[in-house]
Enzyme design. Structure first.
Site, short mmCIF file in Angstrom:
data_model
loop_
_atom_site.label_atom_id
_atom_site.label_comp_id
_atom_site.label_asym_id
_atom_site.label_seq_id
_atom_site.Cartn_x
_atom_site.Cartn_y
_atom_site.Cartn_z
CG ASP A 45 5.41 3.60 1.66
OD1 ASP A 45 5.48 4.22 2.73
OD2 ASP A 45 4.36 3.49 0.99
CE LYS B 87 -0.87 5.74 7.73
NZ LYS B 87 -0.57 4.97 6.52
CG PHE C 119 -1.87 1.18 1.21
CD1 PHE C 119 -3.01 1.16 0.43
CD2 PHE C 119 -1.60 2.33 1.95
CE1 PHE C 119 -3.88 2.24 0.39
CE2 PHE C 119 -2.47 3.43 1.92
CZ PHE C 119 -3.61 3.37 1.13
C1 LIG Z 1 -0.86 5.26 5.07
C2 LIG Z 1 0.15 4.87 4.09
C3 LIG Z 1 0.36 5.62 2.92
C4 LIG Z 1 -0.52 6.79 2.54
O1 LIG Z 1 -0.39 7.87 3.42
P1 LIG Z 1 -1.48 9.04 3.35
O2 LIG Z 1 -0.96 10.03 4.35
O3 LIG Z 1 -2.80 8.46 3.70
O4 LIG Z 1 -1.46 9.57 1.97
C5 LIG Z 1 1.39 5.25 2.09
N1 LIG Z 1 2.17 4.20 2.37
C6 LIG Z 1 2.00 3.44 3.48
C7 LIG Z 1 2.93 2.31 3.74
C8 LIG Z 1 0.98 3.75 4.37
O5 LIG Z 1 0.79 2.99 5.45
#
Ligand SMILES: *Cc1c(COP(=O)(O)O)cnc(C)c1O
Length: 402
Positions: A221, A250, A136
């Site tokens: 990521d 986050k 994700f």
């Molecule tokens: C939550 C998340 C995102 C997206 O972040 P947003 O602030 O909602 O755009 C991208 N990558 C990972 C691994 C995430 O957990």
């Protein structure tokens, strides 16, 4: 004006289905709803509230900066952004920082940078991006396409091209997919949304070596796994593999929206003036709160605390499972834990979440088979104990209703 949960169904776009209660106040790992009911928070705003709610030092950072300067745009730089960038580069592999407002935006920048870097350095044919099933990376069209769940990217018309997917932890499949036409590989060094799936350390090392062999950039990521979440400042530090680009969001803002892309000087130079940008990215308010969050989290005692708290969760969850037999595995790292449901409860994570809310515990799911906890990194041990007592009641109620 009186607003209630019903108002949501009247005025909001129906892309979410939030809980029936509406929280109005939070302190540490406790939250109160409109009716004054108190909840224990194991959700942490989806791994965002790294220091709980209304941490006094973050409130101070926010209000101090709030009286000084909120916003300038990228036409001017500002002190909080420069200090935060300095700290991020001092404490990671990176030498350069780009600020955004969210995880998806940080990833969007990383992907655009990788494409531009490959184009300028190797030519047009080097444009393939490899990512992993169940991964994700956010909800912009590029990032959701790179994410490994087609259900999230289908149905919006033509997708950005040259994106391929491979099974996570399958090095042989990855080796057969990567080539000299691969420009970048994007991976979570611990899959969050996809079900709290830890990488096999040998897999990550193998991916790094193959990226080197084919001149492909490795993008980690760390939007969910970063800023102390796993007990390391960044998860890569526990894997002994260094990426070329890292994205963080986050927990970085402790609850204030911010994202960042970190990389080396050599790579960064390919985003020349005018190639990419954001109006709000790096605004002083967000950076001031993130700087304070980073200072507090980047402390050996806090990081060691995350590991101790993980053990507390694991021990109590094992006891709960010995009694009720609902989990096949407790997985994840630090304050990012997943309770994988066994076959008897497969596909029913939402039932456990709803039962937890009934017991005044806020938690998350990660897909249909995993109940996820992503609480504050400094959640008091008493709140962990009380939250798990409530969780056991929730588990018992699901088991009894079968
Ligand atoms: C939550 C998340 C995102 C997206 O972040 P947003 O602030 O909602 O755009 C991208 N990558 C990972 C691994 C995430 O957990």
């Amino acid at each position: 004006m009186q607003v209630t949960r019903e108002t949501f169904d009247q005025v909001m776009v129906p892309n979410y289905s939030p809980a029936k209660m509406v929280p109005v106040r939070g302190l540490g790992s406790r939250v109160w709803d409109q009716a004054g009911n108190e909840f224990i928070d194991f959700a942490g705003g989806i791994a965002v509230n790294a220091l709980g709610h209304c941490h006094p030092e973050l409130v101070a950072a926010l209000t101090e900066q709030g009286q000084k300067l909120w916003h300038l745009s990228n036409v001017f730089t500002n002190e909080p952004a420069l200090r935060l960038a300095k700290k991020l580069t001092d404490h990671t592999f990176a030498e350069r920082v780009y600020f955004a407002n969210s995880g998806a935006e940080a990833n969007e920048a990383a992907l655009k940078l990788a494409r531009r870097y490959a184009l300028e350095k190797f030519g047009e044919q080097k444009q393939k991006i490899i990512a992993f099933t169940q991964g994700f990376h956010g909800r912009t069209f590029f990032t959701v396409t790179v994410g490994g769940q087609p259900a999230y990217s289908d149905g919006f018309g033509p997708k950005p091209g040259a994106v391929e997917h491979c099974d996570y932890n399958d090095l042989a499949a990855f080796e057969s997919l990567i080539s000299d036409d691969t420009c970048a590989v994007m991976m979570e060094p611990l899959q969050g949304e996809g079900g709290i799936i830890s990488p096999d350390p040998a897999f990550v090392k193998g991916v790094r070596e193959l990226c080197n062999k084919h001149n492909a950039l490795l993008i980690f990521d760390e939007v969910q796994s970063g800023v102390g979440r796993t007990g390391h400042l960044y998860a890569y530090m526990g894997l002994e593999v260094v990426p070329d680009i890292l994205t963080t969001a986050k927990s970085l803002g402790g609850g204030f929206p911010i994202g960042a892309m970190l990389t080396t000087t050599e790579i960064a130079q390919h985003l020349k003036p005018g190639t990419h940008g954001s109006t709000y990215g790096g605004n002083p308010l967000a950076c001031a709160v993130a700087e304070r969050t980073f200072d507090i989290v980047n402390d050996p005692a806090v990081l060691a605390g995350v590991k101790q708290k993980e053990q507390l969760f694991r021990d109590t969850l094992a006891t709960i499972n010995n009694k009720h037999h609902v989990f096949s595995e407790i997985r994840g790292k630090g304050m990012l834990l997943g309770c994988a449901l066994n076959e008897d409860f497969s596909g029913q994570s939402r039932l456990f979440l709803d039962a937890s809310t009934q017991q005044q515990l806020m938690c998350l799911v990660a897909g249909a088979n995993v109940v996820r906890f992503a609480p504050s990194l400094v959640i008091p041990d008493e709140d962990i104990a009380e939250g798990l007592t409530r969780f056991e009641r929730a588990v018992a109620s699901v088991v009894a209703a079968r």
